[in-house]
Structures are given as C-alpha cells and as structure tokens.
Motif scaffolding. Structure first.
Motif, short mmCIF file in Angstrom:
data_model
loop_
_atom_site.label_atom_id
_atom_site.label_comp_id
_atom_site.label_asym_id
_atom_site.label_seq_id
_atom_site.Cartn_x
_atom_site.Cartn_y
_atom_site.Cartn_z
N THR A 281 0.84 -1.19 0.00
CA THR A 281 0.00 0.00 0.00
C THR A 281 0.88 1.25 0.00
O THR A 281 2.05 1.19 0.40
N PRO A 282 0.34 2.38 -0.43
CA PRO A 282 1.11 3.63 -0.33
C PRO A 282 1.28 4.06 1.13
O PRO A 282 0.72 3.47 2.05
N LEU A 283 2.04 5.12 1.31
CA LEU A 283 2.36 5.56 2.66
C LEU A 283 1.13 6.00 3.42
O LEU A 283 0.95 5.66 4.59
N TRP A 284 0.24 6.79 2.76
CA TRP A 284 -0.95 7.26 3.46
C TRP A 284 -1.87 6.09 3.84
O TRP A 284 -2.52 6.11 4.90
N GLY A 285 -1.92 5.06 2.97
CA GLY A 285 -2.73 3.89 3.31
C GLY A 285 -2.16 3.12 4.49
O GLY A 285 -2.90 2.62 5.35
N SER A 286 -0.82 2.99 4.54
CA SER A 286 -0.19 2.29 5.65
C SER A 286 -0.42 3.03 6.97
O SER A 286 -0.74 2.41 7.99
N LEU A 287 -0.28 4.36 6.92
CA LEU A 287 -0.53 5.15 8.13
C LEU A 287 -1.98 5.06 8.58
O LEU A 287 -2.27 5.02 9.78
N LEU A 288 -2.91 5.01 7.60
CA LEU A 288 -4.33 4.89 7.96
C LEU A 288 -4.62 3.55 8.61
O LEU A 288 -5.35 3.47 9.61
N VAL A 289 -4.04 2.47 8.06
CA VAL A 289 -4.27 1.15 8.65
C VAL A 289 -3.69 1.07 10.06
O VAL A 289 -4.31 0.54 10.99
N VAL A 290 -2.48 1.61 10.23
CA VAL A 290 -1.86 1.59 11.56
C VAL A 290 -2.68 2.42 12.54
O VAL A 290 -2.87 2.03 13.71
N ALA A 291 -3.20 3.57 12.09
CA ALA A 291 -4.02 4.40 12.97
C ALA A 291 -5.29 3.68 13.39
O ALA A 291 -5.73 3.78 14.54
N LEU A 292 -5.90 2.94 12.44
CA LEU A 292 -7.11 2.19 12.78
C LEU A 292 -6.80 1.03 13.72
O LEU A 292 -7.54 0.79 14.68
N VAL A 293 -5.71 0.31 13.44
CA VAL A 293 -5.37 -0.85 14.28
C VAL A 293 -4.99 -0.42 15.69
O VAL A 293 -5.33 -1.09 16.68
N LEU B 209 -8.37 2.38 17.28
CA LEU B 209 -9.66 1.82 17.68
C LEU B 209 -9.60 1.09 19.01
O LEU B 209 -10.43 1.33 19.90
N PRO B 210 -8.64 0.17 19.22
CA PRO B 210 -8.57 -0.46 20.56
C PRO B 210 -8.28 0.53 21.67
O PRO B 210 -8.73 0.36 22.80
N ALA B 211 -7.50 1.59 21.36
CA ALA B 211 -7.21 2.57 22.39
C ALA B 211 -8.42 3.44 22.72
O ALA B 211 -8.56 3.91 23.86
N ALA B 212 -9.33 3.63 21.77
CA ALA B 212 -10.51 4.46 22.00
C ALA B 212 -11.64 3.68 22.64
O ALA B 212 -12.46 4.27 23.37
N ILE B 213 -11.73 2.40 22.40
CA ILE B 213 -12.79 1.57 22.96
C ILE B 213 -12.33 1.08 24.33
O ILE B 213 -11.30 0.42 24.46
N GLY B 214 -13.11 1.38 25.35
CA GLY B 214 -12.71 1.05 26.71
C GLY B 214 -12.53 -0.43 26.99
O GLY B 214 -11.48 -0.85 27.51
N PRO B 215 -13.52 -1.30 26.69
CA PRO B 215 -13.33 -2.72 26.98
C PRO B 215 -12.14 -3.34 26.24
O PRO B 215 -11.40 -4.14 26.81
N ALA B 216 -11.94 -2.96 24.97
CA ALA B 216 -10.80 -3.49 24.23
C ALA B 216 -9.48 -3.01 24.81
O ALA B 216 -8.52 -3.78 24.93
#
Length: 309
Positions: free
Chosen positions: A115-127, A130-137
């Motif tokens: 993937t391009p750089l922006w796509g890699s950064l987006l995937v890493v941000a989601l991975v 999301l767990p950091a924002a969701i309390g139980p996870a």
C-alpha cells in the motif's frame, strides 16, 4: 593489578578491565559438566546401537567406525544444546515479546510494500487507535500486557531473593491469564523448593512489592502434583465497584393502584402503637398426668406403663 584466573564463556571485558558476565560462572560450569556427561553417554549408547545395526549390512569394523561417528555427531549436538541452554532459555523467556516484535516489523514491511504511505498510516491508525478508543478493548489488551510483565517480575523474584536448589535452577514460569482482580500465573517448582518456602518469612509480601500489586496469594493448583502452584496477583477489588442492578428493568410500569398483592407480603406502614395489647392465651393446655395406682404391677426396673397411657 589483579588478574582473572577464569572467564565465563558468556562474558567479556570492558576497557576498565571489569568482567561483564551474562551467565554466572557457577551456572556455566554446571551446564558444561552436564553437557560432558551427556556427550559420553550419547556416544556410548548411540554408537553401540548404530554399530550393531550397521554390522549387519557392512563389515564389522566399518560398522563400528560408522557407529562411533554417528554417536559422536549426536553427542556433539546434545553437548552444544546443553552448553547454550542458559542463553537459549533467555530467548525462551522473552518468546512472546520476540514474536510480537517480529510480527510488528514484518507486518509493517508487508504493509508498506503493498500500500502507499498514506494507506499504511491509515491502517496503523485504525489498528492502534480503535482499541485505544474503545474502553473494553483497551482494558483487555492492558490485562494481557500485565500478564507478560508479571511473568518477568516473578522470574526476577525467584532469582533474587527466593531460594533455589544447589544447581541454581529456577522454577518454570507457566502461562498467565488475566482475572477480574489482577493476574493468575501457574508455576512449576523445581526440586529443593516447596510451597511452604514461599509462604515463610514474608516472601508473599515481597512478591507483592516486586509485582507492583496490592496482594499476592500462593496456593496449590493440583491435588496430584505438589510442584504445581498458582500465584494470584490482586491489583484491584472488583467487588468494591458500584454496579447498576438490572432488576428494576423487570418490574412492569403499568401496574394499577388497586392491584391485589400476595397474602404473604407484610403490611406496609404498620407501626408498633397500632398493634393492640391483647394477652396471648395458649390454645392447647398440657394434659394432666394420671396419678400412679399403687395396686398396678410394675416392672422390676420401676417402669410403669400407666405413666404413658
């Protein structure tokens, strides 16, 4: 100037001349002695068996030489494994962290190549986000991280202030899992150490301090094996939290005011002055006892049947 008469095979010296040892010299000597014994035992047993089998297919002298070579090769492999086991054991202790690190590095490399750089950064941000924002996870991930930390802290405690056997073998730290109060770790004790040694002289309090916990409880984990123990580490008190009871949700809201109630329910709004002061009379009076008839014959031991008529 002092000189070192013997140096451990797993150490080196810095510019000041002080030896920095990765593996202690007594432990290294003990493993070298074990490796030597294992080499000669493997050479004798495997060499004899291989020579016996090879003699059926080749000349006996060639079979004996072939058996000796096979025994020496297997003995050398076993010798190298035993000598290097103190270092390999360190990699075994850090195996989960090593696997997670390799997965992160190779995963990021594969992601950058596909993937391009922006796509890699987006995937890493989601991975990561999301767990950091969701309390139980987030709490679940932190609980498993604490399990990894506790295993290393317990290993440090056994090496620092808990007695081991003469050869210095540490207990085997088995897997750990999170609990509502903290973590639970299973430990397999080596010969020379028992559960009573962990409970004596305030060792449990030392474990709690080293594990950054509130309390540590040690107990047997198996009725069959005394070496298998369980270490419960308490970091929080789950029963002290305030929870919302779901029982009011099951009470219907459309109940009429004159709805009949159960006859077994106590009256509402009853006060003690409202209770009349009436004497309580017993309903059944005891039956008078019949007088003993002196003419009636009794048994030799003084038993009179008329007393129970």
């Amino acid at each position: 100037m002092s000189k070192f008469s013997q140096r451990s095979p797993f150490g080196w010296s810095n510019r000041g001349g002080n030896a920095i040892t990765v593996i202690e010299a007594p432990v290294a000597r003990s493993y070298r002695r074990r490796a030597t014994i294992a080499f000669w035992v493997t050479l004798g047993v495997v060499g004899l068996l291989a020579a016996t089998v090879a003699s059926h297919y080749t000349h006996p002298i060639v079979g004996a030489l072939l058996g000796g070579v096979i025994g020496a090769l297997l003995g050398a492999v076993l010798f190298a494994l035993i000598v290097a086991w103190p270092v390999l054991r360190v990699f075994w202790h850090w195996l989960p962290e090593i696997v997670l690190g390799l997965a992160a590095v190779y995963g990021w490399t594969a992601l950058m190549q596909s993937t391009p750089l922006w796509g890699s950064l987006l995937v890493v941000a989601l991975v990561v986000g999301l767990p950091a924002a969701i309390g139980p996870a987030r709490r679940r991930i932190m609980a498993w991280i604490w399990c990894l930390v506790v295993r290393h802290r317990l290993r440090m405690c056994f090496a620092a202030f808990i007695a081991t056997n003469r050869s210095g073998s540490l207990p085997l730290i088995l897997p750990a899992r999170p609990t509502p109060a903290g973590e639970r770790v299973w430990v397999w004790l080596r010969p020379g150490l028992s559960l009573r040694d962990l409970e004596a002289d305030g060792q449990v309090q030392k474990l709690a301090v080293a594990c950054w916990a509130n309390e540590v409880r040690v107990m047997r984990a198996s009725r069959k094996y005394a070496a298998l123990i369980r270490v419960d580490i308490t970091r929080r008190e789950p029963l002290a939290d305030t929870i919302v009871s779901p029982l009011p949700d099951y009470v219907p809201t459309d109940v009429p005011a004159n709805a009949p109630t159960s006859p077994g329910m106590p009256p509402v709004g009853l006060d003690l002055p409202d209770v009349p002061d009436e004497p309580v009379t017993p309903t059944d009076t005891p039956r008078p006892r019949k007088p003993r008839n002196p003419t009636t014959s009794t048994s030799p031991n003084g038993f009179d049947p008329s007393d129970y008529a």
